[in-house]
Design an enzyme around this catalytic site. Structure first.
Site, PDB file in Angstrom:
ATOM      1  N   LYS A 195       0.875  -1.495   0.269  1.00  0.00           N
ATOM      2  CA  LYS A 195       0.360  -0.100   0.110  1.00  0.00           C
ATOM      3  C   LYS A 195       0.752   1.359   0.141  1.00  0.00           C
ATOM      4  O   LYS A 195       1.898   0.855   0.916  1.00  0.00           O
ATOM      5  CB  LYS A 195      -0.897   0.147   1.275  1.00  0.00           C
ATOM      6  CG  LYS A 195      -1.708   1.149   1.719  1.00  0.00           C
ATOM      7  CD  LYS A 195      -2.498   1.549   2.502  1.00  0.00           C
ATOM      8  CE  LYS A 195      -3.786   2.075   2.534  1.00  0.00           C
ATOM      9  NZ  LYS A 195      -4.124   2.483   4.089  1.00  0.00           N
ATOM     10  N   LYS A 248      -2.015  -1.759  -3.969  1.00  0.00           N
ATOM     11  CA  LYS A 248      -2.945   0.191  -3.666  1.00  0.00           C
ATOM     12  C   LYS A 248      -2.140   0.790  -4.085  1.00  0.00           C
ATOM     13  O   LYS A 248      -0.898   0.846  -3.634  1.00  0.00           O
ATOM     14  CB  LYS A 248      -3.613  -0.557  -2.636  1.00  0.00           C
ATOM     15  CG  LYS A 248      -3.914   0.991  -2.608  1.00  0.00           C
ATOM     16  CD  LYS A 248      -5.399   0.880  -1.026  1.00  0.00           C
ATOM     17  CE  LYS A 248      -6.341   1.787  -0.659  1.00  0.00           C
ATOM     18  NZ  LYS A 248      -6.904   2.206   0.490  1.00  0.00           N
TER      19      LYS A 248
END
Length: 325
Positions: A195, A248
């Site tokens: 992320k 992400k």
């Protein structure tokens, strides 16, 4: 006279049927996960201004709405909660009567929708950071203890999977131990493993009311310039018991998705985040892009890079007919 080659690549592009027959990459509705917001502070649906078409629902409507999503052929949602109460430690995240817990129980009463519970503290803390603060820095070890409590609470409420998004060290191991010792050995963990500290999260932070009141999240989210570090994160999560690895955002990090697919024989998820959604929608609204074609191309690119599943705010739109080429 020039002799033309016998192998003409355009032969396989000559009409839509042949193009479809030789298409190398495709995705199904079963590959898509729809993010949904449930807001304890509202009594009627609220459109998120920075994400046109994305709605936050009150608790008394979330079950029916998720059932309607299920009827469209989407089998899983990623559930985010906006609580009515916040405190320094984010206690609403693990409360039996927390907004995600109540929403999950409500959904499960009327539908077999698969509920993936996002797991972090940022929506629940007064300061908007992802955990317990020590001199304005998130304290890793105190925070993961609370993540573990939250994972068990979400599983007890009926969540089919938990998805820790805080990017704390050892968070997956702590949750796996807590889930197993509480009898939830079959509850999978979808780890937000890579992320990145991305500029594309802005609209989500409005939606989830999780913007930090000071500072940023660069001490725990990844530097966008780093690739090798992503695989150290993924390998750590796998050792700790993660069942699914997530990248992400998605489109700015297709290279990360691709390399993860080549390295790991486990399911790979990709999150097409709020800024990616808002960017495409805004361009289409201004007439700069064909919305249908741009959305389909973006999802195809993520799938082609190697994602097994895509978390996308376009999932419902695709299910309602956008995928009719």
């Amino acid at each position: 006279m020039k002799i033309l080659p016998e192998n003409r690549l355009r032969r396989l592009r000559i009409n839509p049927t042949i193009r479809s027959l030789v298409r190398e990459t495709s995705y199904n509705l079963s590959d898509l996960i729809y993010p949904m917001f449930v807001d304890e502070n509202i009594s009627k649906p609220r459109e998120i201004a920075s994400m046109p078409g994305v709605i936050a629902y009150p608790l008394n409507m979330i079950a029916d709405e998720s059932a309607s999503v299920k009827d469209l052929g989407i089998n899983a949602i990623l559930l985010f909660g906006i609580p009515s109460h916040k405190d320094d430690h984010g206690s609403g995240a693990w409360s039996e009567n927390g907004i995600v817990q109540k929403a999950t129980r409500s959904i499960k009463e009327i539908s077999d929708m698969t509920v993936i519970a996002d797991l972090c503290l940022c929506e629940y803390t007064t300061h908007g950071h992802c955990g317990v603060l020590d001199n304005e820095i998130v304290d890793n070890d105190s925070t993961i203890d609370l993540y573990a409590k939250t994972a068990v609470s979400q599983a007890e409420a009926g969540a089919d999977m938990v998805a820790p998004s805080g990017m704390m060290d050892d968070q997956v191991e702590k949750m796996r131990e807590a889930l197993d010792s509480s009898g939830y050995i079959n509850t999978p963990i979808m780890a937000y493993s890579a992320k990145y500290a991305s500029a594309f999260y802005g609209p989500f932070r409005e939606a989830a009311e999780s913007t930090p009141s000071f500072g940023d999240r660069r001490t725990h989210q990844m530097d966008p310039a780093n690739l090798r570090e992503a695989f150290r994160e993924m390998e750590a999560d796998l050792r700790e018991g993660a069942d699914i690895l997530m990248v992400k955002p998605a489109m700015p990090y297709l290279d990360v998705i691709r390399e993860a697919r080549m390295r790991y024989d486990v399911p790979i998820a990709a999150y097409q985040v709020s800024g990616e959604y808002a960017m495409l929608v805004a361009a289409a609204q201004n007439g700069w892009l064909d919305r249908k074609k741009a959305v389909l191309e973006s999802l195809t690119s993520i799938k082609r890079a190697g994602a097994d599943m895509i978390i996308t705010y376009f999932a419902k739109e695709v299910a309602e007919g956008l995928n009719d080429l």
